[in-house]
Design a protein around this motif. Structure first.
Motif, mmCIF file in Angstrom:
data_model
loop_
_atom_site.group_PDB
_atom_site.id
_atom_site.type_symbol
_atom_site.label_atom_id
_atom_site.label_comp_id
_atom_site.label_asym_id
_atom_site.label_seq_id
_atom_site.Cartn_x
_atom_site.Cartn_y
_atom_site.Cartn_z
ATOM 1 N N ARG A 1 0.816 -1.216 0.000
ATOM 2 C CA ARG A 1 0.000 0.000 0.000
ATOM 3 C C ARG A 1 0.849 1.265 0.000
ATOM 4 O O ARG A 1 0.586 2.203 -0.742
ATOM 5 C CB ARG A 1 -0.941 0.023 1.204
ATOM 6 C CG ARG A 1 -1.771 1.298 1.229
ATOM 7 C CD ARG A 1 -2.905 1.290 2.196
ATOM 8 N NE ARG A 1 -3.686 2.519 2.077
ATOM 9 C CZ ARG A 1 -4.721 2.825 2.843
ATOM 10 N NH1 ARG A 1 -5.123 1.990 3.789
ATOM 11 N NH2 ARG A 1 -5.372 3.967 2.658
ATOM 12 N N TYR A 2 1.887 1.301 0.861
ATOM 13 C CA TYR A 2 2.675 2.522 0.995
ATOM 14 C C TYR A 2 4.099 2.301 0.480
ATOM 15 O O TYR A 2 4.747 1.319 0.828
ATOM 16 C CB TYR A 2 2.740 2.978 2.455
ATOM 17 C CG TYR A 2 1.407 3.365 3.038
ATOM 18 C CD1 TYR A 2 0.741 4.513 2.597
ATOM 19 C CD2 TYR A 2 0.813 2.601 4.030
ATOM 20 C CE1 TYR A 2 -0.478 4.873 3.126
ATOM 21 C CE2 TYR A 2 -0.412 2.951 4.576
ATOM 22 C CZ TYR A 2 -1.057 4.090 4.115
ATOM 23 O OH TYR A 2 -2.274 4.442 4.632
ATOM 24 N N PHE A 3 4.560 3.249 -0.313
ATOM 25 C CA PHE A 3 5.974 3.276 -0.710
ATOM 26 C C PHE A 3 6.580 4.550 -0.150
ATOM 27 O O PHE A 3 6.015 5.641 -0.293
ATOM 28 C CB PHE A 3 6.138 3.256 -2.228
ATOM 29 C CG PHE A 3 7.588 3.240 -2.644
ATOM 30 C CD1 PHE A 3 8.281 2.038 -2.735
ATOM 31 C CD2 PHE A 3 8.260 4.421 -2.922
ATOM 32 C CE1 PHE A 3 9.619 2.027 -3.095
ATOM 33 C CE2 PHE A 3 9.596 4.416 -3.278
ATOM 34 C CZ PHE A 3 10.281 3.215 -3.367
ATOM 35 N N ILE A 4 7.736 4.410 0.525
ATOM 36 C CA ILE A 4 8.410 5.557 1.143
ATOM 37 C C ILE A 4 9.656 5.864 0.333
ATOM 38 O O ILE A 4 10.576 5.041 0.249
ATOM 39 C CB ILE A 4 8.773 5.286 2.628
ATOM 40 C CG1 ILE A 4 7.497 5.129 3.465
ATOM 41 C CG2 ILE A 4 9.587 6.430 3.193
ATOM 42 C CD1 ILE A 4 7.008 3.729 3.579
ATOM 43 N N SER A 5 9.697 7.021 -0.281
ATOM 44 C CA SER A 5 10.852 7.413 -1.100
ATOM 45 C C SER A 5 11.812 8.264 -0.274
ATOM 46 O O SER A 5 11.419 8.946 0.666
ATOM 47 C CB SER A 5 10.400 8.188 -2.339
ATOM 48 O OG SER A 5 9.985 9.497 -1.990
ATOM 49 N N ASN A 6 13.073 8.219 -0.654
ATOM 50 C CA ASN A 6 14.141 8.910 0.064
ATOM 51 C C ASN A 6 14.997 9.628 -0.963
ATOM 52 O O ASN A 6 15.613 8.990 -1.831
ATOM 53 C CB ASN A 6 14.965 7.870 0.854
ATOM 54 C CG ASN A 6 16.085 8.476 1.664
ATOM 55 O OD1 ASN A 6 16.787 9.343 1.197
ATOM 56 N ND2 ASN A 6 16.272 7.985 2.883
ATOM 57 N N SER A 7 15.070 10.957 -0.910
ATOM 58 C CA SER A 7 15.776 11.738 -1.934
ATOM 59 C C SER A 7 17.265 11.439 -1.968
ATOM 60 O O SER A 7 17.907 11.616 -3.004
ATOM 61 C CB SER A 7 15.548 13.234 -1.718
ATOM 62 O OG SER A 7 16.123 13.659 -0.485
#
Length: 558
Positions: A490-496
């Motif tokens: 459900r959730y994807f957490i992106s990291n710059s």
């Protein structure tokens, strides 16, 4: 020394400014090497073996951690914190704070000891003023302070490199077999901590050449033999497996070197200029002084200057040629840099001997910016950065049964996935069933999540690559956004800090394997931006640093 108020006040200040950093991020380890070394040391303890099984680093620091963890285990058993080895293992998997905190505390003590060594040894070699400048620089240096907050090898590397540099100078200024033995042992220990200390040997080479030319060392060849044997002893005493597993360690060294040359990096830029800009940006006036000290040494070319300058130059040339940048790979020659800076600063100090106001203005301008930088870094260490903010939000807003995904082997969140320890993780196959069963008891832990990895191990057979890092990259595939959705994420957490370099790099400079990986990452994040629904964004600011972290809802619409 006992009544020397300067050094005792400085040691107290150096210790105090290092303390807040050791609590940064706990129980998470936001330095991937910190987790890797801790896992390696614990693995050796579990197997009751000195074989790390992974050979990309020398073993000295891992052995130090192993010794510290034995102390934690014995102490915990005595006070009732652990009833058996299973409790001990589960403690690291669920809440490893005590493991990281112990290593970090020891590093703070070692870093403070290094400040004392700079003062005591530099004043013997060059006088009181140089000793004070060297100790002040070591005590306030941004990178010395920064790396002492992690349970990684860099602080120990600096300690041994400092002693090696001091004894190399002493071998030239005061030739004796003892000084040659000290130079050899500490150079060997430095290399046994981190391979990039190998360029310190160039300082020894200059000593040999100078003493041969000056013909003032009748026992030169005997001392050469002493140094060679002591260097081998210093290296092998904590790296004994190099004798029987040379090719394994050599392959590991080739892999880590290839990664430095080939990987997409967070920190990158124009070769050589990038490192200079980072050192000046973080070390401030001291950083500028490092390069002025090098320039002055190159112009004056006195024997002591050349002994210090040559290892710096070759290390800088080697590290500056890498694609993946890291100032930590220059730390082995920071002691030589500090000594050149201190000698130059002393010469300025003497010029203003009869102008005390200018002397103290100079002192203020050089060191006060580093004091303010140290205070600022301590505030940041005690504040939540964006990763900690994102962790807290996920704990409060994401249900346990909702699957999430974020990048493998990147700047982690302060969460853990029980399935990683029991099912799919690389270490899951090595964990005893008793540990796996105990871990399952923590399924409802506040930091527990249901994570789906976004990389998969490929069964593509044996492929021969000239570049070992290409071979490692080719062994793993990336899941597409659609595949993650099909797995119920459900959730994807992106990291710059992860995706930024992939989106901004020049793809043409990489190998075919890396070009394919870069294209896959770029496509994935284009799909995320197009299809995903932004739920929350954590942006860094002056008081709360870190990457930009975005939480996307990627579940398929009904």
């Amino acid at each position: 020394m006992k009544n020397n108020s300067f050094i005792w006040i400085l040691l107290l200040v150096a210790f105090i400014i290092r303390i807040p950093g050791i609590f940064d991020g706990l129980p998470a380890a936001y330095n991937s090497t910190e987790y890797f070394l801790a896992k390696t040391a614990l693995g050796m303890g579990a197997r009751q073996s000195l074989d790390p099984l992974v050979y990309v680093y020398p073993t000295l620091y891992a052995y130090l951690l192993l010794g510290l963890y034995v102390i934690i285990y014995v102490t915990g058993m005595l006070i009732g914190a652990f009833s058996n080895s299973v409790d001990f293992a589960v403690q690291f998997l669920i809440n490893p704070s005590v493991f990281y905190l112990t290593g970090r505390t020891v590093n703070v003590l070692l870093s403070t000891l290094t400040v004392f060594i700079f003062y005591s040894q530099t004043r013997k070699l060059f006088g009181e003023a140089s000793g004070r400048f060297a100790a002040l620089t070591a005590g306030l240096s941004y990178y010395f302070v920064f790396y002492s907050r992690f349970a990684v090898a860099d602080t120990l590397l600096i300690l041994f490199s400092t002693l090696a540099t001091v004894f190399i100078l002493r071998a030239y200024l005061e030739p004796s077999w003892r000084n040659y033995a000290g130079a050899g042992v500490f150079t060997g220990l430095a290399i046994g901590t981190k391979y990039n200390a190998g360029f310190l040997v160039l300082g020894v080479l200059v000593v040999f050449i100078l003493q041969r030319v000056e013909k003032r060392q009748p026992d030169l060849w005997k001392n050469v033999l002493v140094l060679g044997l002591s260097l081998l002893a210093g290296f092998f005493v904590f790296n004994p497996l190099w004798i029987g597993k040379f090719f394994d360690f050599w392959s590991g060294y080739r892999l880590i070197s290839a990664q430095m040359q080939s990987a997409v990096a967070l920190y990158t830029g124009k070769n050589y200029l990038w490192e200079m800009s980072q050192i000046i940006q973080h070390e401030l006036v001291i950083g500028i002084g490092f390069f002025i000290g090098m320039l002055v040494a190159a112009i004056r070319r006195k024997a002591v200057h050349v002994i210090l300058l040559l290892p710096i130059m070759f290390t800088f040339i080697y590290v500056g040629s890498w694609q993946k940048k890291g100032v930590d790979y220059l730390l082995a020659v920071f002691p030589a840099w500090i000594l050149l800076f201190s000698l130059w600063l002393e010469s300025l100090w003497l010029r203003f001997e009869n102008r005390p106001t200018l002397k103290y203005v100079l002192f203020f301008l050089v060191f006060m910016p580093s004091v303010f930088m140290g205070l600022y870094q301590n505030i940041l260490a005690l504040n939540q950065d964006t990763r900690e903010q994102a962790t807290a939000w996920i704990m409060n807003h994401v249900e346990k049964d909702q699957k999430i995904c974020y990048e493998n082997y990147t700047f982690d969140l302060g969460l853990f996935d029980i399935r990683r320890y029991t099912e799919y993780g690389a270490g899951a196959a090595q964990l005893p069933d008793a540990v796996k069963q105990r871990v399952l008891d923590f399924a409802d832990h506040p930091r527990g999540i249901s994570r789906v990895p976004n990389q998969i191990k490929l069964d593509s057979g044996v492929v021969d690559f000239d570049n070992p890092y290409d071979a490692e990259v080719a062994g793993y595939g990336r899941k597409s956004l659609e595949q993650l959705q099909d797995e119920g994420v459900r959730y994807f957490i992106s990291n710059s800090w992860y995706y930024g370099p992939y989106l901004g790099t020049d793809i043409e400079q990489f190998s075919a394997v890396m070009q394919q990986r870069i294209a896959e990452v770029r496509q994935f994040y284009r799909d995320i931006e197009t299809t995903g629904r932004r739920i929350k964004i954590f942006q860094p600011d002056f008081w709360h640093p870190g990457p930009a972290i975005t939480v996307y809802d990627i579940s398929k619409s009904d």
